[in-house]
Design a protein around this motif. Structure first.
Motif, PDB file in Angstrom:
ATOM      1  N   TYR A  17     -25.581  -7.150 -35.537  1.00  0.00           N
ATOM      2  CA  TYR A  17     -25.413  -7.741 -34.212  1.00  0.00           C
ATOM      3  C   TYR A  17     -23.981  -7.562 -33.729  1.00  0.00           C
ATOM      4  O   TYR A  17     -23.021  -7.775 -34.482  1.00  0.00           O
ATOM      5  CB  TYR A  17     -25.748  -9.235 -34.246  1.00  0.00           C
ATOM      6  CG  TYR A  17     -27.229  -9.519 -34.356  1.00  0.00           C
ATOM      7  CD1 TYR A  17     -28.021  -9.622 -33.219  1.00  0.00           C
ATOM      8  CD2 TYR A  17     -27.829  -9.677 -35.601  1.00  0.00           C
ATOM      9  CE1 TYR A  17     -29.379  -9.879 -33.317  1.00  0.00           C
ATOM     10  CE2 TYR A  17     -29.185  -9.930 -35.706  1.00  0.00           C
ATOM     11  CZ  TYR A  17     -29.955 -10.033 -34.558  1.00  0.00           C
ATOM     12  OH  TYR A  17     -31.303 -10.277 -34.659  1.00  0.00           O
ATOM     13  N   ASP A  20     -24.529 -11.197 -29.400  1.00  0.00           N
ATOM     14  CA  ASP A  20     -25.954 -11.509 -29.450  1.00  0.00           C
ATOM     15  C   ASP A  20     -26.824 -10.263 -29.342  1.00  0.00           C
ATOM     16  O   ASP A  20     -28.057 -10.356 -29.379  1.00  0.00           O
ATOM     17  CB  ASP A  20     -26.328 -12.471 -28.313  1.00  0.00           C
ATOM     18  CG  ASP A  20     -25.740 -13.855 -28.524  1.00  0.00           C
ATOM     19  OD1 ASP A  20     -25.524 -14.239 -29.691  1.00  0.00           O
ATOM     20  OD2 ASP A  20     -25.489 -14.558 -27.521  1.00  0.00           O
ATOM     21  N   ALA A 117     -34.120 -21.500 -35.662  1.00  0.00           N
ATOM     22  CA  ALA A 117     -34.328 -20.601 -34.526  1.00  0.00           C
ATOM     23  C   ALA A 117     -35.399 -21.119 -33.574  1.00  0.00           C
ATOM     24  O   ALA A 117     -35.256 -21.033 -32.349  1.00  0.00           O
ATOM     25  CB  ALA A 117     -34.706 -19.216 -35.032  1.00  0.00           C
ATOM     26  N   ARG A 245     -32.753 -14.177 -35.704  1.00  0.00           N
ATOM     27  CA  ARG A 245     -32.059 -14.965 -34.686  1.00  0.00           C
ATOM     28  C   ARG A 245     -31.535 -16.273 -35.286  1.00  0.00           C
ATOM     29  O   ARG A 245     -30.459 -16.757 -34.927  1.00  0.00           O
ATOM     30  CB  ARG A 245     -32.973 -15.238 -33.499  1.00  0.00           C
ATOM     31  CG  ARG A 245     -32.796 -14.210 -32.383  1.00  0.00           C
ATOM     32  CD  ARG A 245     -33.509 -14.645 -31.132  1.00  0.00           C
ATOM     33  NE  ARG A 245     -34.904 -14.272 -31.173  1.00  0.00           N
ATOM     34  CZ  ARG A 245     -35.354 -13.065 -30.850  1.00  0.00           C
ATOM     35  NH1 ARG A 245     -34.503 -12.134 -30.477  1.00  0.00           N
ATOM     36  NH2 ARG A 245     -36.639 -12.780 -30.898  1.00  0.00           N
TER      37      ARG A 245
END
Length: 257
Positions: A17, A20, A117, A245
């Motif tokens: 990543y 984001d 998440a 995530r």
């Protein structure tokens, strides 16, 4: 950039990543004996195809349900990327959720990461269904805490067990048959696998909701999430990158971001 690693019983997933934005996503079969050097030889080639280099990585986070693989993944981060990874489950790592169960230390790292998440995305009580080696149903309360759940054999695991135990049954692919009542062996097996799991999903979601006693959304993740979401109305949302995530959010929390 951040290297996020999700080590499951079947595959280890690597994602990179930039903030984001995901820059790369790769999978490799889980092997407890694979060394940090072997991971690096494989990973650095795939990173190169995306224009990424080892020096681009400045942080790492790991969730692992395979203790035998965790050591070498940690060595990968330290020796080849020069960073100390945040490891979900270590006492000093803050998750932003509590496991309100009998033995919190026994809850799988992936289930806690999914809780983080799912709550961040929906801010309500939820059932998180994860279609992996096992099919898990995790209960998240209105405060974002993990409250327990259900563990059932995964679809592929059930199919393998059936084929091993019944020598005359053929190997089949997982598919939705045209009818529930099969008229040949393959369709009968496909119906049992597919509609049997739809029944499992709908039955457990109904019982969990009744026992929890309050409204709950249902989110599914894992390779078969979209496949089953098309067959039952109880799955309201799907997110195949839920765990990654969650890892991103946990790393931010522990870096004070």
């Amino acid at each position: 950039m951040l290297l996020a690693i999700d080590a499951g019983n079947t595959n280890v997933v690597f994602a990179i990543y930039d903030g984001d934005r995901q820059r790369g996503l790769w999978r490799i079969g889980t092997d407890r004996n694979r060394t940090a050097d072997e991971y690096m030889v494989w990973l650095i080639q795939l990173m190169g195809l995306k224009g990424l280099k080892a020096v681009d990585i400045h942080g790492a986070v790991i969730a692992s349900v395979v203790p035998g693989a965790t050591f070498n993944l940690k060595r990968l981060c330290k020796d080849h990327f020069g960073c100390e990874p945040v490891i979900v489950g270590q006492p000093e790592v803050e998750l932003g959720t509590r496991a309100l169960v009998d033995k919190p230390e026994e809850v799988g790292a992936d289930r806690l990461v999914n809780t983080v998440a799912a709550f961040a995305a929906h801010k309500c009580a939820m059932i998180v269904i994860d279609f992996g080696t096992a099919t898990t149903f995790d209960v998240v309360d209105e405060d974002g805490n993990y409250r327990g759940g259900v563990i059932a054999p995964g679809l592929n695991l059930s199919l393998e067990a059936l084929q091993l135990a019944a020598s005359k049954l053929p190997r089949i692919e997982i598919a939705q048959p045209p009818n529930v009542i099969g008229t040949n062996t393959i369709e009968c097996m496909q119906s049992g696998m597919f509609w049997g799991y739809v029944g499992l999903i709908e039955g457990l979601v109904s019982r969990i909701r009744a026992e929890f006693g309050r409204p709950m959304k249902v989110l599914a993740t894992g390779g078969l999430a979209v496949f089953f979401a098309k067959a039952t109305h109880v799955i309201e949302h799907t997110d195949n990158e839920l765990t990654l995530r969650g890892l991103l959010q946990i790393h931010k929390r522990n870096m004070g971001q």
